[in-house]
Design a protein around this motif. Structure first.
Motif, PDB file in Angstrom:
ATOM      1  N   PRO A  58       7.518  17.458   8.438  1.00  0.00           N
ATOM      2  CA  PRO A  58       8.458  16.804   7.595  1.00  0.00           C
ATOM      3  C   PRO A  58       8.884  17.338   6.478  1.00  0.00           C
ATOM      4  O   PRO A  58       8.081  17.955   5.773  1.00  0.00           O
ATOM      5  N   GLU A  59       9.985  17.276   6.042  1.00  0.00           N
ATOM      6  CA  GLU A  59      10.702  17.916   4.718  1.00  0.00           C
ATOM      7  C   GLU A  59       9.998  17.119   3.536  1.00  0.00           C
ATOM      8  O   GLU A  59       9.487  17.796   2.623  1.00  0.00           O
ATOM      9  N   SER A  60       9.587  15.773   3.793  1.00  0.00           N
ATOM     10  CA  SER A  60       9.048  15.146   2.661  1.00  0.00           C
ATOM     11  C   SER A  60       8.501  13.630   2.820  1.00  0.00           C
ATOM     12  O   SER A  60       9.186  13.128   4.097  1.00  0.00           O
ATOM     13  N   MET A  61       7.357  13.172   2.669  1.00  0.00           N
ATOM     14  CA  MET A  61       6.825  12.065   3.020  1.00  0.00           C
ATOM     15  C   MET A  61       6.567  11.116   1.531  1.00  0.00           C
ATOM     16  O   MET A  61       6.430  11.617   0.653  1.00  0.00           O
ATOM     17  N   SER A  62       6.838   9.696   1.871  1.00  0.00           N
ATOM     18  CA  SER A  62       6.511   9.118   0.925  1.00  0.00           C
ATOM     19  C   SER A  62       6.038   7.672   1.354  1.00  0.00           C
ATOM     20  O   SER A  62       6.000   7.396   2.626  1.00  0.00           O
ATOM     21  N   LEU A  63       5.179   6.829   0.712  1.00  0.00           N
ATOM     22  CA  LEU A  63       4.282   5.694   1.171  1.00  0.00           C
ATOM     23  C   LEU A  63       4.347   4.452   0.299  1.00  0.00           C
ATOM     24  O   LEU A  63       4.419   4.708  -0.897  1.00  0.00           O
ATOM     25  N   THR A  64       4.365   3.511   0.969  1.00  0.00           N
ATOM     26  CA  THR A  64       4.012   2.209   0.154  1.00  0.00           C
ATOM     27  C   THR A  64       3.014   1.093   0.842  1.00  0.00           C
ATOM     28  O   THR A  64       2.758   1.512   1.966  1.00  0.00           O
ATOM     29  N   MET A  65       2.580   0.360   0.387  1.00  0.00           N
ATOM     30  CA  MET A  65       1.578  -0.583   0.879  1.00  0.00           C
ATOM     31  C   MET A  65       1.513  -1.917   0.591  1.00  0.00           C
ATOM     32  O   MET A  65       2.003  -2.361  -0.547  1.00  0.00           O
ATOM     33  N   THR A  66       0.793  -2.654   1.369  1.00  0.00           N
ATOM     34  CA  THR A  66       0.412  -3.853   0.834  1.00  0.00           C
ATOM     35  C   THR A  66      -1.094  -4.193   1.651  1.00  0.00           C
ATOM     36  O   THR A  66      -1.596  -5.457   1.123  1.00  0.00           O
ATOM     37  N   ASN A 122       5.751  -2.544  -1.562  1.00  0.00           N
ATOM     38  CA  ASN A 122       6.619  -2.282  -0.680  1.00  0.00           C
ATOM     39  C   ASN A 122       8.148  -2.993  -1.004  1.00  0.00           C
ATOM     40  O   ASN A 122       9.077  -2.567  -0.397  1.00  0.00           O
ATOM     41  N   TRP A 123       8.094  -4.273  -1.299  1.00  0.00           N
ATOM     42  CA  TRP A 123       9.264  -5.019  -1.855  1.00  0.00           C
ATOM     43  C   TRP A 123      10.147  -4.034  -2.724  1.00  0.00           C
ATOM     44  O   TRP A 123      11.414  -4.331  -2.315  1.00  0.00           O
ATOM     45  N   VAL A 124       9.632  -3.337  -3.401  1.00  0.00           N
ATOM     46  CA  VAL A 124      10.391  -2.506  -4.325  1.00  0.00           C
ATOM     47  C   VAL A 124      11.400  -1.511  -3.338  1.00  0.00           C
ATOM     48  O   VAL A 124      12.614  -1.323  -3.918  1.00  0.00           O
ATOM     49  N   ALA A 125      10.966  -1.099  -2.534  1.00  0.00           N
ATOM     50  CA  ALA A 125      11.439  -0.144  -1.615  1.00  0.00           C
ATOM     51  C   ALA A 125      12.792  -1.017  -1.159  1.00  0.00           C
ATOM     52  O   ALA A 125      14.000  -0.390  -1.018  1.00  0.00           O
ATOM     53  N   THR A 126      12.498  -2.041  -0.623  1.00  0.00           N
ATOM     54  CA  THR A 126      13.581  -3.003  -0.193  1.00  0.00           C
ATOM     55  C   THR A 126      14.637  -3.317  -1.086  1.00  0.00           C
ATOM     56  O   THR A 126      15.903  -3.143  -0.793  1.00  0.00           O
ATOM     57  N   GLY A 127      14.200  -3.679  -2.184  1.00  0.00           N
ATOM     58  CA  GLY A 127      15.124  -4.180  -3.238  1.00  0.00           C
ATOM     59  C   GLY A 127      15.905  -2.882  -3.854  1.00  0.00           C
ATOM     60  O   GLY A 127      17.243  -2.790  -3.818  1.00  0.00           O
ATOM     61  N   TRP A 128      15.282  -1.782  -3.871  1.00  0.00           N
ATOM     62  CA  TRP A 128      16.141  -0.575  -4.321  1.00  0.00           C
ATOM     63  C   TRP A 128      16.913  -0.117  -3.330  1.00  0.00           C
ATOM     64  O   TRP A 128      18.224   0.247  -3.789  1.00  0.00           O
ATOM     65  N   LEU A 129      16.640  -0.394  -2.032  1.00  0.00           N
ATOM     66  CA  LEU A 129      17.688   0.209  -0.900  1.00  0.00           C
ATOM     67  C   LEU A 129      18.794  -0.718  -0.827  1.00  0.00           C
ATOM     68  O   LEU A 129      19.981  -0.244  -0.898  1.00  0.00           O
ATOM     69  N   ILE A 130      18.759  -2.060  -1.217  1.00  0.00           N
ATOM     70  CA  ILE A 130      19.676  -2.812  -1.207  1.00  0.00           C
ATOM     71  C   ILE A 130      20.610  -2.840  -2.302  1.00  0.00           C
ATOM     72  O   ILE A 130      21.931  -2.880  -2.671  1.00  0.00           O
ATOM     73  N   GLY A 335      13.613   2.022   3.088  1.00  0.00           N
ATOM     74  CA  GLY A 335      13.739   2.123   1.568  1.00  0.00           C
ATOM     75  C   GLY A 335      13.210   3.366   1.093  1.00  0.00           C
ATOM     76  O   GLY A 335      13.481   4.228   0.302  1.00  0.00           O
ATOM     77  N   VAL A 336      11.727   3.524   1.165  1.00  0.00           N
ATOM     78  CA  VAL A 336      10.888   4.510   0.641  1.00  0.00           C
ATOM     79  C   VAL A 336      11.208   5.753   1.045  1.00  0.00           C
ATOM     80  O   VAL A 336      11.237   6.638   0.416  1.00  0.00           O
ATOM     81  N   ALA A 337      11.474   5.958   2.372  1.00  0.00           N
ATOM     82  CA  ALA A 337      11.982   7.312   2.603  1.00  0.00           C
ATOM     83  C   ALA A 337      13.147   7.563   1.983  1.00  0.00           C
ATOM     84  O   ALA A 337      13.576   9.095   1.624  1.00  0.00           O
ATOM     85  N   ILE A 338      14.204   6.724   1.826  1.00  0.00           N
ATOM     86  CA  ILE A 338      15.586   6.956   1.317  1.00  0.00           C
ATOM     87  C   ILE A 338      15.537   7.443  -0.281  1.00  0.00           C
ATOM     88  O   ILE A 338      16.171   8.053  -0.757  1.00  0.00           O
ATOM     89  N   MET A 339      14.506   6.558  -0.855  1.00  0.00           N
ATOM     90  CA  MET A 339      14.089   6.823  -2.263  1.00  0.00           C
ATOM     91  C   MET A 339      13.683   8.138  -2.558  1.00  0.00           C
ATOM     92  O   MET A 339      14.260   8.953  -3.457  1.00  0.00           O
ATOM     93  N   GLN A 340      12.886   8.640  -1.496  1.00  0.00           N
ATOM     94  CA  GLN A 340      12.415   9.966  -1.766  1.00  0.00           C
ATOM     95  C   GLN A 340      13.547  11.056  -1.480  1.00  0.00           C
ATOM     96  O   GLN A 340      13.514  12.032  -2.265  1.00  0.00           O
ATOM     97  N   ALA A 341      14.406  10.866  -0.435  1.00  0.00           N
ATOM     98  CA  ALA A 341      15.489  11.702  -0.319  1.00  0.00           C
ATOM     99  C   ALA A 341      16.268  11.815  -1.463  1.00  0.00           C
ATOM    100  O   ALA A 341      16.730  12.934  -2.028  1.00  0.00           O
TER     101      ALA A 341
END
Lengths: 353, 353
Positions: A58-66, A122-130, A335-341
């Motif tokens: 893949p072009e790029s990967m990103s990860l979040t966790m709980t 992981n909530w940060v990715a959700t918040g960022w996306l919206i 969210g975390v994938a779009i952040m990375q993009a």
């Protein structure tokens, strides 16, 4: 773009194809994997999912966790390190970024140096996306296990809590969810024959049983194990709920079971409302309730929306009005994938819905 | 005389030696055996205990149970049959009686014909035992997992509920105990920095941690597994309790942990008080509170006595004033053995204390 969200009970992955800076397609994989049962299998399962979701690099990967909160780890630091080591092993040392609680994608080495900053992010990715679509709102993301309430102000995440501990205190994390929540952790008593009756404190039944009995979810949505390892059908869910009051099926009428399930459902809505109220009392001290709620997660309709309505929020928006159909099931992974993009492109990623 | 009490989490056995109709000695064995984990091992473990407790054939054996409520069994009938079959196999077809909820010792065949009548009957043995000494009282028996409240009037058990389900309704069963109760089933929130904060709904910490932290029990009393399978020392108990609010040890001061533990302890006393109040409101409608409470079980001092005091019961009697020292740890097992002796002798068994 691949985005990973490694939770305690589920691993969620999004694969996003871009055309220029526009999203062409989003795929989602959700794998039930209770990390506390066989933590040693994590690298293998990540590797299997990886092979399913992408054939070429893949072009790029990103990860979040709980998942690091699981008590299979002695503390969050140990959990974060274990999850990162597992991912690095599974991804064959292919590079990936890790999301931290300050909305930054950092390297694995940086993440290991500051494990508390990537724990439960992981909530940060959700918040960022919206926040890319709605400048002022409160996101309610209700998953299988817990509920994140994420305030967004002026296009930025405006959460007061950073860690899970801080978020519990300010109401931004409510530990109740659609499937895995122990009924005994939602209520202390249930109504039977007009009286309130104390219940068993064992893990006999979970929220998935309640929502199955009430028709809020179907068999296919019940993506977790059951407390007794028996079926996810109505009869078994009813048996489990009956056992909470030490009853066999013969002891209760169907209408009594439904009344008990409804009571537990209402209490779950109350739990979410309590968190939401804390968040609104800070953002909206005059009780105007004009800041809209965005609902996402598998509980968006029958839990998030109901809680927001009960609090008289004037505008309640389903995430599907904002982004593609299945995103709600794995919002942080998307969210975390779009952040990375976004980071790689150096400009906003755009999408139609 | 051997008395067996086969619970869901523990197997308790008493061996009673008689001289004539007088008790000469009482021995107790308690074996932690969570029946839901390896039910197939039950015959073997019963056989091992049998070999430890008697070298020659005992005069007589009797048995009571609660383990059939475990969700490893589809219903109580299946559980009762499994436990009886396991016992028969372990005892090498040596005959034994089974206690039913009408205070009768019946044959294994009779028990199998009426499984619901022997399910969860161990409280009857406790009630019967104490009724031989105190004609009017309310017994509170607090074990590792649950609390039985047994009214005795005019020398007879005067319980309104017969099954666990009925007993929950009338307050004669309260599902809270000294060791195994999930903290999330006792409280929905805890006090932190002056505010009430929602907690995790996972099984991160149990009542044994609370009582260890508060010094109500010691390491040796903590006879059960821990939620994270880690140690039963103060540091691990504290870590488990911190995890309930998604915190590591570093996030909380010692005084904050103590405050949280005390709060949970008080709520547990409240749970017992609620049951006790229901029972007294029936027996003692004028609120005279003159019927004495007899406390037994491992929670007799720091839970049963406190709850009775809080309800202004005038006379609270420790079971050790009535019968030998260690009986409180396995009251039903002692009770069912003495019942059997009583039946065989055809006259009252007597004991000094």
């Amino acid at each position: 773009m691949i985005g990973w969200d490694i939770g305690g009970a589920n691993i969620k992955v999004s694969a996003i194809k871009l055309k220029g800076n526009e999203i062409d397609s989003i795929r989602i994989i959700i794998e039930h994997f209770p990390i506390w049962k066989k933590p040693e299998k994590l690298p293998k399962i990540l590797c299997e999912i990886k092979n399913r979701i992408y054939s070429k690099k893949p072009e790029s990967m990103s990860l979040t966790m709980t998942g690091e909160l699981s008590d299979v780890f002695r503390n969050k630091k140990e959990g974060v390190n274990y999850i990162l080591d597992s991912a690095s092993q599974a991804f064959n040392n292919y590079d990936y970024s890790v999301l931290n609680i300050r909305s930054k994608l950092i390297s694995v080495d940086e993440a290991k140096a500051n494990p508390i900053e990537v724990a439960g992010a992981n909530w940060v990715a959700t918040g960022w996306l919206i926040s890319k679509k709605i400048r002022n709102c409160v996101v309610i993301d209700i998953g299988s296990t817990s509920t994140s309430i994420i305030p967004i102000m002026k296009g930025k995440i405006a959460a007061l809590g950073k860690t899970d501990f801080e978020k519990l205190i300010v109401g931004e994390l409510v530990y109740t969810g659609v499937l895995r929540t122990n009924v005994a952790a939602i209520v202390n008593e249930v109504p039977i024959k007009g009286a309130k009756v104390g219940i068993s404190s064992e893990f006999f039944s979970q929220s998935g049983d309640i929502h199955l009995i009430l028709g809020n979810i179907s068999y296919e949505d019940y993506l977790t194990e059951t407390p007794d390892n028996r079926g996810k059908n109505l009869i078994n869910a009813t048996k489990r709920l009956a056992r909470v009051i030490c009853a066999d099926l013969e002891d209760l009428k169907k209408s009594e079971i439904i009344r008990i399930a409804r009571y537990i459902y209402e209490k779950q809505i109350d739990q979410i409302m309590t968190g939401l109220e804390k968040v609104y009392s800070r953002l909206d001290p005059n009780n105007k309730r004009e800041i809209p709620v965005i609902t996402t997660g598998i509980g968006k309709k029958f839990l998030a929306k109901k809680a927001a309505k009960q609090l008289n929020i004037k505008k309640i928006v389903d995430i599907n009005k904002i982004i593609d159909n299945f995103t709600f099931m794995a919002t942080p992974a998307v969210g975390v994938a779009i952040m990375q993009a976004h980071k790689l492109l150096g400009r906003n990623v755009i999408w139609k819905h």
